[in-house]
Design a protein around this motif. Structure first.
Motif, PDB file in Angstrom:
ATOM      1  N   VAL A   1      29.617  47.959  53.305  1.00  0.00           N
ATOM      2  CA  VAL A   1      29.513  47.926  51.841  1.00  0.00           C
ATOM      3  C   VAL A   1      30.843  47.473  51.227  1.00  0.00           C
ATOM      4  O   VAL A   1      30.887  46.619  50.335  1.00  0.00           O
ATOM      5  N   LYS A   2      31.909  48.045  51.797  1.00  0.00           N
ATOM      6  CA  LYS A   2      33.232  47.701  51.277  1.00  0.00           C
ATOM      7  C   LYS A   2      33.491  46.202  51.438  1.00  0.00           C
ATOM      8  O   LYS A   2      33.928  45.492  50.505  1.00  0.00           O
ATOM      9  N   GLU A   3      33.163  45.757  52.627  1.00  0.00           N
ATOM     10  CA  GLU A   3      33.354  44.344  52.981  1.00  0.00           C
ATOM     11  C   GLU A   3      32.611  43.449  51.979  1.00  0.00           C
ATOM     12  O   GLU A   3      33.174  42.493  51.416  1.00  0.00           O
ATOM     13  N   SER A   4      31.315  43.890  51.823  1.00  0.00           N
ATOM     14  CA  SER A   4      30.509  43.005  50.952  1.00  0.00           C
ATOM     15  C   SER A   4      31.027  43.066  49.512  1.00  0.00           C
ATOM     16  O   SER A   4      31.034  42.063  48.801  1.00  0.00           O
ATOM     17  N   ALA A   5      31.498  44.300  49.129  1.00  0.00           N
ATOM     18  CA  ALA A   5      32.047  44.416  47.782  1.00  0.00           C
ATOM     19  C   ALA A   5      33.260  43.508  47.624  1.00  0.00           C
ATOM     20  O   ALA A   5      33.403  42.783  46.621  1.00  0.00           O
ATOM     21  N   LEU A   6      34.097  43.542  48.677  1.00  0.00           N
ATOM     22  CA  LEU A   6      35.292  42.681  48.642  1.00  0.00           C
ATOM     23  C   LEU A   6      34.899  41.212  48.538  1.00  0.00           C
ATOM     24  O   LEU A   6      35.459  40.421  47.751  1.00  0.00           O
ATOM     25  N   ALA A   7      33.854  40.888  49.388  1.00  0.00           N
ATOM     26  CA  ALA A   7      33.402  39.491  49.392  1.00  0.00           C
ATOM     27  C   ALA A   7      32.886  39.117  48.015  1.00  0.00           C
ATOM     28  O   ALA A   7      33.182  38.030  47.476  1.00  0.00           O
ATOM     29  N   ASP A   8      32.126  40.073  47.438  1.00  0.00           N
ATOM     30  CA  ASP A   8      31.579  39.815  46.089  1.00  0.00           C
ATOM     31  C   ASP A   8      32.705  39.573  45.103  1.00  0.00           C
ATOM     32  O   ASP A   8      32.682  38.611  44.310  1.00  0.00           O
ATOM     33  N   ILE A   9      33.680  40.508  45.206  1.00  0.00           N
ATOM     34  CA  ILE A   9      34.807  40.368  44.266  1.00  0.00           C
ATOM     35  C   ILE A   9      35.464  38.998  44.419  1.00  0.00           C
ATOM     36  O   ILE A   9      35.716  38.270  43.432  1.00  0.00           O
ATOM     37  N   ALA A  10      35.652  38.643  45.675  1.00  0.00           N
ATOM     38  CA  ALA A  10      36.327  37.353  45.939  1.00  0.00           C
ATOM     39  C   ALA A  10      35.526  36.186  45.365  1.00  0.00           C
ATOM     40  O   ALA A  10      36.062  35.299  44.679  1.00  0.00           O
ATOM     41  N   SER A  11      34.190  36.291  45.657  1.00  0.00           N
ATOM     42  CA  SER A  11      33.376  35.147  45.207  1.00  0.00           C
ATOM     43  C   SER A  11      33.318  35.115  43.685  1.00  0.00           C
ATOM     44  O   SER A  11      33.346  34.044  43.062  1.00  0.00           O
ATOM     45  N   GLU A  12      33.275  36.335  43.081  1.00  0.00           N
ATOM     46  CA  GLU A  12      33.263  36.403  41.620  1.00  0.00           C
ATOM     47  C   GLU A  12      34.539  35.741  41.074  1.00  0.00           C
ATOM     48  O   GLU A  12      34.513  34.969  40.098  1.00  0.00           O
ATOM     49  N   ARG A  13      35.619  36.101  41.711  1.00  0.00           N
ATOM     50  CA  ARG A  13      36.905  35.542  41.261  1.00  0.00           C
ATOM     51  C   ARG A  13      36.906  34.030  41.405  1.00  0.00           C
ATOM     52  O   ARG A  13      37.303  33.292  40.498  1.00  0.00           O
ATOM     53  N   GLU A  14      36.407  33.631  42.588  1.00  0.00           N
ATOM     54  CA  GLU A  14      36.282  32.196  42.877  1.00  0.00           C
ATOM     55  C   GLU A  14      35.524  31.525  41.729  1.00  0.00           C
ATOM     56  O   GLU A  14      35.957  30.520  41.137  1.00  0.00           O
ATOM     57  N   LYS A  15      34.363  32.210  41.483  1.00  0.00           N
ATOM     58  CA  LYS A  15      33.486  31.649  40.457  1.00  0.00           C
ATOM     59  C   LYS A  15      34.213  31.593  39.103  1.00  0.00           C
ATOM     60  O   LYS A  15      34.182  30.591  38.371  1.00  0.00           O
ATOM     61  N   ALA A  16      34.869  32.750  38.820  1.00  0.00           N
ATOM     62  CA  ALA A  16      35.574  32.838  37.539  1.00  0.00           C
ATOM     63  C   ALA A  16      36.640  31.740  37.434  1.00  0.00           C
ATOM     64  O   ALA A  16      36.769  31.055  36.403  1.00  0.00           O
ATOM     65  N   VAL A  17      37.371  31.595  38.569  1.00  0.00           N
ATOM     66  CA  VAL A  17      38.418  30.552  38.584  1.00  0.00           C
ATOM     67  C   VAL A  17      37.798  29.186  38.342  1.00  0.00           C
ATOM     68  O   VAL A  17      38.308  28.363  37.551  1.00  0.00           O
ATOM     69  N   ALA A  18      36.633  28.968  39.026  1.00  0.00           N
ATOM     70  CA  ALA A  18      35.971  27.673  38.907  1.00  0.00           C
ATOM     71  C   ALA A  18      35.545  27.448  37.460  1.00  0.00           C
ATOM     72  O   ALA A  18      35.774  26.360  36.868  1.00  0.00           O
ATOM     73  N   THR A  19      34.945  28.556  36.914  1.00  0.00           N
ATOM     74  CA  THR A  19      34.505  28.452  35.535  1.00  0.00           C
ATOM     75  C   THR A  19      35.680  28.142  34.619  1.00  0.00           C
ATOM     76  O   THR A  19      35.623  27.265  33.727  1.00  0.00           O
TER      77      THR A  19
END
Lengths: 236, 171
Positions: free
Chosen positions: B112-130
């Motif tokens: 769960v932690k891993e996936s949360a981290l991954a989510d956070i990362a991808s969200e950030r990625e997305k946010a950065v992209a946006t």
């Protein structure tokens, strides 16, 4: 005390009819006691059967104390009959003596030497018979020369002495008892005071006579077994 | 006096008495053997046998009982051991299960932690992209505005700063 014996001669033999009567009475009493006591035999004995079994065990004890049961077992019937017959005979003269026409009719048959010696001779003859039968004539004859040949006359005398003492011991004890009973009863003839005074020793002597009668019956049976054992046992 | 000395036997031998006594005694003995002693000894023997048998039977049943008792004890011991083994097993199993559950939950948590981290990362990625896209469009917009409006250098600078400020606050 001046009683005569009712002697009658029949077929050349002298019969003391008092003895004949008393022998018959004794035998009948013994027979009735023994048969009545063994009518209702049960595995759980009671009353008379118990008493008779005690007598049987008693005689067994006498036999076992003189010889081993293997040879002694056959004498059990003899010992039982002797014991009871002599005991009853001894008791018969105690309660009363009946004289009729100056002839004494009711007394102990064992107060007569003829009777006791008859029984004694019968026992000794039986011992010789069984000695020959169980050990063989040779071993039986050799017994007379043991421990060495010089003993032969002594051994011969011993046989007669055994017979005499066996018979006369019983006779003497019972006869003396009856004489004393008669004398004590005779006190009554001397006067009423002497008669009343005589009752006390009479009671005492009757009690003692019961004791003597029982002891003599036991001794006769015991000695019978001793003599038989002496003749039939191998370890002598 | 003679009768006193010799009892009732006065003179001579009473052959008849002897004969009678012998016969009476022998007859008595034979009769008693048949009617009294025989049956009596028979029942005594029978009782003796009975008692012997009873004792033997008692002995046998005692032995049997002892054997039963021994097997019972053996079985009891066995049962106790089995029970102990079962309990031991159950305990071990329980421990293992607990261990497994803990392990699984730990893994789950990790995951769960891993996936949360991954989510956070991808969200950030997305946010950065946006953000990047936004910045680009903003730049285009600013450029077009700059182009559209002829501004001096200073106001242009100010304008850019304003827009940048605006963009930073909007974010």
């Amino acid at each position: 005390m001046e009683h005569e014996a009712p002697i009658h001669t029949f077929m050349g033999l002298q019969f003391n009819l008092s003895n004949v009567l008393m022998i018959t009475v004794s035998s009948l009493i013994v027979f009735l006691i023994a048969v009545l006591a063994t009518r209702a035999l049960s595995m759980r004995p009671g009353g008379m059967q118990n008493f008779l079994e005690w007598v049987v065990d008693f005689v067994k004890g006498i036999i076992n104390s003189t010889m081993d049961w293997h040879t002694g077992g056959r004498f059990l019937t003899l010992g039982l009959t002797l014991l009871m017959y002599i005991f009853v005979s001894n008791m018969l003269g105690l309660p009363f003596a009946v004289a009729f026409d100056h002839e004494l009719w009711w007394k102990s048959p064992t107060a007569d030497p003829t009777i006791t010696l008859t029984l004694a001779v019968m026992v000794v003859v039986l011992s010789h018979y069984y000695g020959v039968r169980l050990k063989g004539a040779k071993a039986y004859g050799a017994e007379f020369f043991k421990p060495f040949k010089l003993f032969f006359p002594l051994k011969l005398i011993e046989e007669f002495a055994n017979t005499l003492t066996l018979g006369l011991r019983l006779y003497g004890n019972i006869y003396a008892g009856e004489i004393l009973l008669g004398l004590l009863v005779g006190l009554a003839h001397k006067g009423i005071f002497a008669g009343i005074l005589g009752i006390f020793p009479l009671i005492v002597w009757q009690g003692f006579s019961v004791f003597v009668g029982a002891i003599q019956a036991f001794i006769f049976t015991m000695l019978t077994m001793v003599y038989l054992a002496h003749k039939v046992a191998d370890d002598h | 006096m003679q009768s006193l000395m010799l009892g009732a036997a006065t003179g001579g031998v009473n052959g008849g008495d002897i004969l009678f006594q012998l016969l009476a005694f022998i007859i008595l003995m034979l009769l008693l053997r048949k009617y009294a002693w025989g049956p009596l000894m028979g029942i005594m023997k029978e009782r003796q046998n009975f008692i012997t048998n009873e004792i033997e039977a008692a002995e046998a049943s005692r032995k049997e009982a002892e054997e039963h008792l021994a097997t019972q004890i053996q079985e009891l011991k066995q049962a106790r051991e089995e029970a102990r083994a079962i309990i031991e097993n159950a305990k071990k199993q329980g421990e293992a299960q607990g261990e497994a559950i803990i392990q699984a939950s730990r893994e789950e948590a990790e995951r769960v932690k891993e996936s949360a981290l991954a989510d956070i990362a991808s969200e950030r990625e997305k946010a950065v992209a946006t953000l990047r896209k936004e910045v680009a469009s903003l730049s285009v917009m600013i450029a077009s505005k700059v182009i559209a409006k002829e501004l001096d250098e200073r106001s242009q600078e100010k304008l850019i700063q304003d827009y940048l400020q605006e963009a930073g606050e909007a974010r």
